[in-house]
Design a protein around this motif. Structure first.
Motif, PDB file in Angstrom:
ATOM      1  N   VAL A  23       0.856  -1.177   0.000  1.00 36.00           N
ATOM      2  CA  VAL A  23       0.000   0.000   0.000  1.00 36.00           C
ATOM      3  C   VAL A  23       0.896   1.233   0.000  1.00 36.00           C
ATOM      4  CG1 VAL A  23      -1.809   1.256   1.240  1.00 36.00           C
ATOM      5  CG2 VAL A  23      -1.779  -1.238   1.300  1.00 36.00           C
ATOM      6  N   ASP A  24       0.750   2.068  -1.029  1.00 37.96           N
ATOM      7  CA  ASP A  24       1.489   3.327  -1.091  1.00 37.96           C
ATOM      8  C   ASP A  24       0.650   4.419  -0.455  1.00 37.96           C
ATOM      9  OD1 ASP A  24       3.643   2.209  -2.391  1.00 37.96           O
ATOM     10  OD2 ASP A  24       2.981   2.808  -4.382  1.00 37.96           O
ATOM     11  N   ILE A  61      -7.227   2.180  10.586  1.00 41.63           N
ATOM     12  CA  ILE A  61      -8.047   2.397   9.401  1.00 41.63           C
ATOM     13  C   ILE A  61      -9.482   2.624   9.858  1.00 41.63           C
ATOM     14  CG2 ILE A  61      -8.761   1.454   7.181  1.00 41.63           C
ATOM     15  CD1 ILE A  61      -6.402  -0.566   7.476  1.00 41.63           C
ATOM     16  N   ARG A  62     -10.043   3.768   9.504  1.00 41.60           N
ATOM     17  CA  ARG A  62     -11.420   4.121   9.897  1.00 41.60           C
ATOM     18  C   ARG A  62     -11.639   3.957  11.396  1.00 41.60           C
ATOM     19  NH1 ARG A  62     -14.553   1.271   4.930  1.00 41.60           N
ATOM     20  NH2 ARG A  62     -14.008   2.801   3.367  1.00 41.60           N
ATOM     21  N   PRO A 109      -8.040   7.457   4.099  1.00 44.70           N
ATOM     22  CA  PRO A 109      -7.023   7.891   5.053  1.00 44.70           C
ATOM     23  C   PRO A 109      -6.583   6.740   5.956  1.00 44.70           C
ATOM     24  CG  PRO A 109      -9.183   8.606   5.777  1.00 44.70           C
ATOM     25  CD  PRO A 109      -9.377   7.918   4.453  1.00 44.70           C
ATOM     26  N   PHE A 110      -5.290   6.653   6.177  1.00 43.42           N
ATOM     27  CA  PHE A 110      -4.701   5.747   7.157  1.00 43.42           C
ATOM     28  C   PHE A 110      -4.101   6.631   8.239  1.00 43.42           C
ATOM     29  CE2 PHE A 110      -3.450   1.371   5.331  1.00 43.42           C
ATOM     30  CZ  PHE A 110      -4.628   1.255   4.643  1.00 43.42           C
ATOM     31  N   PHE A 125       6.319   5.462  18.110  1.00 42.77           N
ATOM     32  CA  PHE A 125       6.846   5.967  19.374  1.00 42.77           C
ATOM     33  C   PHE A 125       6.802   7.496  19.443  1.00 42.77           C
ATOM     34  CE2 PHE A 125      10.493   7.512  21.858  1.00 42.77           C
ATOM     35  CZ  PHE A 125      10.120   7.030  23.099  1.00 42.77           C
ATOM     36  N   ASN A 126       7.205   8.160  18.358  1.00 48.10           N
ATOM     37  CA  ASN A 126       7.289   9.622  18.410  1.00 48.10           C
ATOM     38  C   ASN A 126       6.484  10.307  17.301  1.00 48.10           C
ATOM     39  OD1 ASN A 126       8.948   8.804  16.332  1.00 48.10           O
ATOM     40  ND2 ASN A 126      10.554  10.286  16.761  1.00 48.10           N
ATOM     41  N   TYR A 127       5.466   9.646  16.764  1.00 47.27           N
ATOM     42  CA  TYR A 127       4.660  10.255  15.713  1.00 47.27           C
ATOM     43  C   TYR A 127       3.247   9.690  15.691  1.00 47.27           C
ATOM     44  CZ  TYR A 127       5.743   5.945  13.235  1.00 47.27           C
ATOM     45  OH  TYR A 127       5.863   4.628  12.892  1.00 47.27           O
ATOM     46  N   ASN A 128       2.347  10.490  15.165  1.00 45.79           N
ATOM     47  CA  ASN A 128       0.969  10.098  14.897  1.00 45.79           C
ATOM     48  C   ASN A 128       0.441  11.069  13.860  1.00 45.79           C
ATOM     49  OD1 ASN A 128      -1.967  10.123  14.974  1.00 45.79           O
ATOM     50  ND2 ASN A 128      -1.769   8.773  16.726  1.00 45.79           N
ATOM     51  N   PHE A 129       0.202  10.588  12.645  1.00 44.18           N
ATOM     52  CA  PHE A 129      -0.285  11.449  11.583  1.00 44.18           C
ATOM     53  C   PHE A 129      -1.098  10.639  10.599  1.00 44.18           C
ATOM     54  CE2 PHE A 129       3.986  10.082  10.458  1.00 44.18           C
ATOM     55  CZ  PHE A 129       3.815   9.557   9.195  1.00 44.18           C
ATOM     56  N   LYS A 130      -1.812  11.370   9.715  1.00 47.16           N
ATOM     57  CA  LYS A 130      -2.652  10.714   8.713  1.00 47.16           C
ATOM     58  C   LYS A 130      -1.988  10.781   7.357  1.00 47.16           C
ATOM     59  CE  LYS A 130      -6.891  11.140  11.149  1.00 47.16           C
ATOM     60  NZ  LYS A 130      -8.286  11.166  11.105  1.00 47.16           N
ATOM     61  N   ALA A 131      -2.224   9.756   6.571  1.00 43.20           N
ATOM     62  CA  ALA A 131      -1.728   9.671   5.202  1.00 43.20           C
ATOM     63  C   ALA A 131      -2.881   9.188   4.334  1.00 43.20           C
ATOM     64  CB  ALA A 131      -0.556   8.707   5.126  1.00 43.20           C
ATOM     65  N   SER A 132      -2.735   9.357   3.044  1.00 46.84           N
ATOM     66  CA  SER A 132      -3.783   8.973   2.110  1.00 46.84           C
ATOM     67  C   SER A 132      -3.269   7.877   1.181  1.00 46.84           C
ATOM     68  CB  SER A 132      -4.200  10.200   1.299  1.00 46.84           C
ATOM     69  OG  SER A 132      -5.325   9.909   0.533  1.00 46.84           O
TER      70      SER A 132
END
Length: 179
Positions: free
Chosen positions: A55-56, A85-86, A156-157, A162-169
């Protein structure tokens, strides 16, 4: 002669009719919960095959002070990340590759041509990243499913470590056929 229903509302003088009806309703609910067929949960995925997928994901405008440190300490190639996911946690997946793109701007030249050049602004904490994740998905008639969530381009995923939390598509899905 014994009556079926006496003056106190009991069947054959022993069982209260209201208690009998309540017990019957409870029994029918229990039978309905445990024995009725349904397509919810993982039972709907029976008969599907599990195959590896890639998955890209693209992350646009991630606010990070030092993208290189994020790569070294968190999102390393060959490392793992948790995905959501969701709003449903899936678990850990392997990071196959990661590429941080330099920040560019569009500049118009005096002759009217347009070219892309490095962003000269200092203190721009916005970063674009391309990630490729490896996972195992069930292949259904509606496409690949990770956990209990379908995976489609544009979804969106959420990535967490440990040091990050963000969304990607999601921008691409490649199913590795293991027939």
């Amino acid at each position: 002669m014994m009556t079926i229903l006496d003056s106190k509302g009991r069947l054959f003088g022993k069982l209260n009719i209201l208690d009998f009806c309540a017990s019957l309703v409870i029994l029918l609910v229990i039978i309905g919960i445990f024995f009725s067929p349904g397509s919810s949960g993982s039972a709907g995925l029976l008969g599907t095959k599990t195959v590896p997928i890639e998955v890209d994901l693209v992350v646009r405008g991630l606010s990070v002070r030092d993208p290189q440190r994020l790569v070294e300490q968190g999102l390393t190639k060959g490392g793992k990340t948790h995905i959501i996911i969701r709003n449903q946690p899936y678990g850990e997946v392997k990071i196959k590759s990661m590429e941080v793109f330099p920040r560019n701007i569009i500049a118009t030249l005096p002759d009217g041509k347009v070219m892309e050049v490095d962003d000269p602004r200092q203190g721009n904490f916005s970063t674009d990243i391309l990630l490729t994740l490896l996972g195992k998905a069930q292949i259904t008639n509606n496409g690949p499913v990770l956990g209990n969530s379908k995976v489609k381009i544009g979804m969106p995923f959420e990535l967490e470590g440990f040091n990050y939390n963000f969304k990607a598509s999601v921008i691409d899905i490649r199913i590795q056929d293991k027939s």
